[in-house]
Design a protein around this motif. Structure first.
Motif, PDB file in Angstrom:
ATOM      1  N   PHE A 135      -9.017  -0.864   6.599  1.00 33.60           N
ATOM      2  CA  PHE A 135      -9.077  -1.963   5.640  1.00 33.60           C
ATOM      3  C   PHE A 135      -8.378  -3.164   6.252  1.00 33.60           C
ATOM      4  N   TRP A 136      -8.880  -4.355   5.950  1.00 26.96           N
ATOM      5  CA  TRP A 136      -8.222  -5.574   6.396  1.00 26.96           C
ATOM      6  C   TRP A 136      -6.963  -5.805   5.567  1.00 26.96           C
ATOM      7  N   ASN A 137      -5.965  -6.408   6.183  1.00 24.19           N
ATOM      8  CA  ASN A 137      -4.722  -6.742   5.470  1.00 24.19           C
ATOM      9  C   ASN A 137      -5.007  -7.480   4.171  1.00 24.19           C
ATOM     10  N   ALA A 138      -5.874  -8.509   4.249  1.00 19.94           N
ATOM     11  CA  ALA A 138      -6.157  -9.334   3.072  1.00 19.94           C
ATOM     12  C   ALA A 138      -6.786  -8.502   1.958  1.00 19.94           C
ATOM     13  N   GLU A 139      -7.659  -7.571   2.311  1.00 16.18           N
ATOM     14  CA  GLU A 139      -8.293  -6.737   1.294  1.00 16.18           C
ATOM     15  C   GLU A 139      -7.271  -5.822   0.632  1.00 16.18           C
ATOM     16  N   ALA A 140      -6.368  -5.261   1.425  1.00 11.18           N
ATOM     17  CA  ALA A 140      -5.334  -4.389   0.862  1.00 11.18           C
ATOM     18  C   ALA A 140      -4.415  -5.154  -0.085  1.00 11.18           C
ATOM     19  N   MET A 141      -4.207  -6.436   0.184  1.00 11.38           N
ATOM     20  CA  MET A 141      -3.334  -7.245  -0.665  1.00 11.38           C
ATOM     21  C   MET A 141      -4.042  -7.778  -1.905  1.00 11.38           C
ATOM     22  N   ILE A 199      -6.625  -2.132  -5.866  1.00 11.98           N
ATOM     23  CA  ILE A 199      -7.253  -1.078  -6.669  1.00 11.98           C
ATOM     24  C   ILE A 199      -8.567  -0.627  -6.033  1.00 11.98           C
ATOM     25  N   GLY A 200      -9.356  -1.565  -5.533  1.00 16.32           N
ATOM     26  CA  GLY A 200     -10.598  -1.201  -4.859  1.00 16.32           C
ATOM     27  C   GLY A 200     -10.346  -0.367  -3.619  1.00 16.32           C
ATOM     28  N   VAL A 201      -9.318  -0.728  -2.854  1.00 16.03           N
ATOM     29  CA  VAL A 201      -8.950   0.045  -1.660  1.00 16.03           C
ATOM     30  C   VAL A 201      -8.523   1.451  -2.060  1.00 16.03           C
ATOM     31  N   LEU A 202      -7.696   1.561  -3.100  1.00 11.43           N
ATOM     32  CA  LEU A 202      -7.242   2.876  -3.554  1.00 11.43           C
ATOM     33  C   LEU A 202      -8.405   3.723  -4.072  1.00 11.43           C
ATOM     34  N   ASP A 203      -9.339   3.099  -4.764  1.00 12.30           N
ATOM     35  CA  ASP A 203     -10.512   3.836  -5.234  1.00 12.30           C
ATOM     36  C   ASP A 203     -11.331   4.355  -4.064  1.00 12.30           C
ATOM     37  N   THR A 204     -11.451   3.557  -3.002  1.00 14.70           N
ATOM     38  CA  THR A 204     -12.189   3.989  -1.808  1.00 14.70           C
ATOM     39  C   THR A 204     -11.478   5.163  -1.138  1.00 14.70           C
ATOM     40  N   ILE A 249      -4.425  -0.151   8.005  1.00 11.33           N
ATOM     41  CA  ILE A 249      -4.434  -1.499   7.443  1.00 11.33           C
ATOM     42  C   ILE A 249      -4.284  -2.428   8.645  1.00 11.33           C
ATOM     43  N   ASP A 250      -5.344  -3.161   8.964  1.00 11.54           N
ATOM     44  CA  ASP A 250      -5.405  -3.894  10.222  1.00 11.54           C
ATOM     45  C   ASP A 250      -5.480  -5.401  10.026  1.00 11.54           C
ATOM     46  N   GLY A 251      -4.988  -6.101  11.028  1.00  8.74           N
ATOM     47  CA  GLY A 251      -5.142  -7.546  11.108  1.00  8.74           C
ATOM     48  C   GLY A 251      -6.378  -7.888  11.932  1.00  8.74           C
ATOM     49  N   SER A 252      -6.603  -9.171  12.105  1.00  5.02           N
ATOM     50  CA  SER A 252      -7.813  -9.621  12.801  1.00  5.02           C
ATOM     51  C   SER A 252      -7.847  -9.202  14.270  1.00  5.02           C
ATOM     52  N   GLN A 253      -6.705  -8.856  14.854  1.00  2.00           N
ATOM     53  CA  GLN A 253      -6.690  -8.435  16.255  1.00  2.00           C
ATOM     54  C   GLN A 253      -7.468  -7.136  16.465  1.00  2.00           C
ATOM     55  N   HIS A 254      -7.782  -6.426  15.390  1.00  3.08           N
ATOM     56  CA  HIS A 254      -8.519  -5.167  15.508  1.00  3.08           C
ATOM     57  C   HIS A 254     -10.030  -5.342  15.344  1.00  3.08           C
ATOM     58  N   ALA A 255     -10.481  -6.546  15.098  1.00  3.06           N
ATOM     59  CA  ALA A 255     -11.920  -6.773  14.925  1.00  3.06           C
ATOM     60  C   ALA A 255     -12.648  -6.466  16.231  1.00  3.06           C
ATOM     61  N   ASP A 256     -13.565  -5.537  16.163  1.00  4.73           N
ATOM     62  CA  ASP A 256     -14.380  -5.147  17.318  1.00  4.73           C
ATOM     63  C   ASP A 256     -13.543  -4.782  18.542  1.00  4.73           C
ATOM     64  N   ASN A 257     -12.428  -4.114  18.316  1.00  9.14           N
ATOM     65  CA  ASN A 257     -11.536  -3.719  19.394  1.00  9.14           C
ATOM     66  C   ASN A 257     -12.033  -2.407  20.009  1.00  9.14           C
ATOM     67  N   PRO A 258     -12.396  -2.420  21.302  1.00 10.76           N
ATOM     68  CA  PRO A 258     -12.901  -1.193  21.928  1.00 10.76           C
ATOM     69  C   PRO A 258     -11.869  -0.063  21.939  1.00 10.76           C
ATOM     70  N   ARG A 259     -10.580  -0.390  21.990  1.00 10.71           N
ATOM     71  CA  ARG A 259      -9.546   0.656  21.952  1.00 10.71           C
ATOM     72  C   ARG A 259      -9.576   1.411  20.626  1.00 10.71           C
ATOM     73  N   ASP A 260      -9.833   0.673  19.530  1.00 12.36           N
ATOM     74  CA  ASP A 260      -9.915   1.328  18.224  1.00 12.36           C
ATOM     75  C   ASP A 260     -11.103   2.284  18.161  1.00 12.36           C
ATOM     76  N   MET A 316       0.834  -1.198   0.000  1.00 14.78           N
ATOM     77  CA  MET A 316       0.000   0.000   0.000  1.00 14.78           C
ATOM     78  C   MET A 316       0.876   1.258   0.000  1.00 14.78           C
ATOM     79  N   TRP A 317       1.975   1.197   0.742  1.00 14.45           N
ATOM     80  CA  TRP A 317       2.852   2.365   0.804  1.00 14.45           C
ATOM     81  C   TRP A 317       3.391   2.726  -0.575  1.00 14.45           C
ATOM     82  N   PHE A 318       3.714   1.732  -1.381  1.00 19.78           N
ATOM     83  CA  PHE A 318       4.211   1.996  -2.732  1.00 19.78           C
ATOM     84  C   PHE A 318       3.191   2.798  -3.533  1.00 19.78           C
ATOM     85  N   ARG A 319       1.908   2.545  -3.342  1.00 21.46           N
ATOM     86  CA  ARG A 319       0.854   3.235  -4.091  1.00 21.46           C
ATOM     87  C   ARG A 319       0.536   4.623  -3.525  1.00 21.46           C
TER      88      ARG A 319
END
Length: 153
Positions: A67-73, A77-82, A39-50, A1-4
């Motif tokens: 965005f989830w890591n998997a979606e960014a990978m 293009i969809g992530v960048l469009d968003t 760009i988050d991993g599953s540890q951020h799912a429903d995390n009250p700190r977030d 993602m950083w490259f883009r």
């Protein structure tokens, strides 16, 4: 993602990575648009700190896109469009820069603030690099002797 996102590659917006905002660190941040990309991993799912973090960032005028890591990978293009849709109109003027900043972007030369099409011309040469020409006819036409008349060879 950083490259883009780096080097103003996304429609001319400057993003930085690992940006401190208050006591938090954003994965990517566009200061001028006050947009944070996480760009988050599953540890951020429903995390009250977030939730607390995002509420504080919003109180400071920031918008946070996650965005989830998997979606960014797999759907870069969809992530960048968003991300592009969340940004204000581009700071680039009249389409300067590369055409492939976002491959899937639907924006073109039409719409609010669009300029009428201009005839295609070559971009100016880089100020610190000598020109490179593929054929001798072009190089000859642009040589220092060109346009001085009388001297044919």
């Amino acid at each position: 993602m950083w490259f883009r996102l780096r080097d103003r590659r996304l429609a001319g917006f400057k993003f930085v990575r690992q940006e401190s905002v208050g006591s938090y660190v954003a994965d990517f941040c566009c200061r001028e648009a006050k947009l944070i990309i996480e760009i988050d991993g599953s540890q951020h799912a429903d995390n009250p700190r977030d939730t607390i973090r995002d509420t504080w960032l919003a109180s400071q005028g920031y918008r946070v896109l996650r965005f989830w890591n998997a979606e960014a990978m797999t759907n870069t293009i969809g992530v960048l469009d968003t991300i592009l849709a969340a940004l204000p109109p581009s700071p680039r003027v009249r389409g300067e820069g590369r055409d492939d900043l976002v491959v899937g972007a639907t924006s073109g030369s039409e719409g609010e603030g669009a300029c009428p099409p201009e005839p295609h011309s070559l971009p100016p040469p880089h100020p610190r690099l000598p020109p490179r020409f593929g054929d001798d006819e072009v190089a000859e036409a642009l040589s220092p002797r060109a346009g001085r008349g009388g001297d044919s060879g």
